[in-house]
Design an enzyme around this catalytic site. Structure first.
Site, PDB file in Angstrom:
ATOM      1  N   GLU A  70       0.826  -1.205   0.000  1.00  0.00           N
ATOM      2  CA  GLU A  70       0.000   0.000   0.000  1.00  0.00           C
ATOM      3  C   GLU A  70       0.861   1.256   0.000  1.00  0.00           C
ATOM      4  O   GLU A  70       0.615   2.204  -0.749  1.00  0.00           O
ATOM      5  CB  GLU A  70      -0.917   0.041   1.229  1.00  0.00           C
ATOM      6  CG  GLU A  70      -1.796  -1.165   1.366  1.00  0.00           C
ATOM      7  CD  GLU A  70      -1.174  -2.281   2.213  1.00  0.00           C
ATOM      8  OE1 GLU A  70      -0.116  -2.822   1.828  1.00  0.00           O
ATOM      9  OE2 GLU A  70      -1.763  -2.621   3.246  1.00  0.00           O
ATOM     10  N   CYS A 106      -1.740  -2.810   7.497  1.00  0.00           N
ATOM     11  CA  CYS A 106      -1.131  -2.754   8.824  1.00  0.00           C
ATOM     12  C   CYS A 106      -1.306  -1.342   9.400  1.00  0.00           C
ATOM     13  O   CYS A 106      -1.807  -0.439   8.720  1.00  0.00           O
ATOM     14  CB  CYS A 106       0.349  -3.124   8.740  1.00  0.00           C
ATOM     15  SG  CYS A 106       1.400  -1.851   7.969  1.00  0.00           S
ATOM     16  N   CYS A 109       0.437   1.425   7.347  1.00  0.00           N
ATOM     17  CA  CYS A 109      -0.284   1.698   6.095  1.00  0.00           C
ATOM     18  C   CYS A 109      -1.588   2.441   6.369  1.00  0.00           C
ATOM     19  O   CYS A 109      -1.977   3.332   5.613  1.00  0.00           O
ATOM     20  CB  CYS A 109      -0.548   0.405   5.332  1.00  0.00           C
ATOM     21  SG  CYS A 109       0.953  -0.300   4.630  1.00  0.00           S
TER      22      CYS A 109
END
Length: 150
Positions: A70, A106, A109
């Site tokens: 990402e 996560c 991100c």
């Protein structure tokens, strides 16, 4: 009509739209460098101008230096001229882990998405379904830097 098994309670996207982006994220996954975890991830971000930027995970032996897919795609958007301060917006972030494994962003991100793609829709596999949620639903209490008046 959207397949009910592919909806979340937040966002519903047309199947053809998400399918094409998810397929591209899967293709990007094949470019990942996942030497340590063997968990390759691909991503795609789109802008309000119709631009599409690709990303993939790039691991490092010092795991904290690993770049998630990402953040890789968001970095590609910045490198490609996307300006978070402009009227152009990131509209979608699509994430593809291996074999449709649950693969939400996560924490790091989520923070990047909250800053660079705040109004976007984030799509990923969760519990056997491809779901799409508002970025704000991922991180309801994001960190926002406020310059102190010193």
């Amino acid at each position: 009509m959207t397949d009910p098994s592919r909806q979340s309670n937040q966002i519903s996207l047309p199947d053809h739209q998400i399918d094409a982006l998810f397929e591209r994220a899967q293709e990007n996954r094949s470019n990942s460098y996942a030497r340590y975890s063997e968990f390759p991830v691909g991503s795609v971000v789109t802008t309000s101008l119709g631009q599409v930027f690709d990303g993939c995970s790039v691991e490092n032996g010092s795991f904290g230096l690993t770049l998630c897919a990402e953040r890789s795609a968001l970095s590609a958007a910045i490198a490609g001229g996307f300006d978070p301060g402009s009227d152009v917006r990131i509209e979608q972030v699509v994430i593809a882990g291996p074999d449709n494994t649950s693969c939400p962003p996560c924490g790091a991100c989520r923070q990047w998405i909250s800053e660079l793609a705040a109004g976007s829709v984030v799509s990923f596999w969760w519990d056997g379904k491809l779901i799409s949620v508002a970025a704000s639903a991922l991180t309801p209490f994001t960190y926002t830097y406020v310059r102190p008046n010193i």
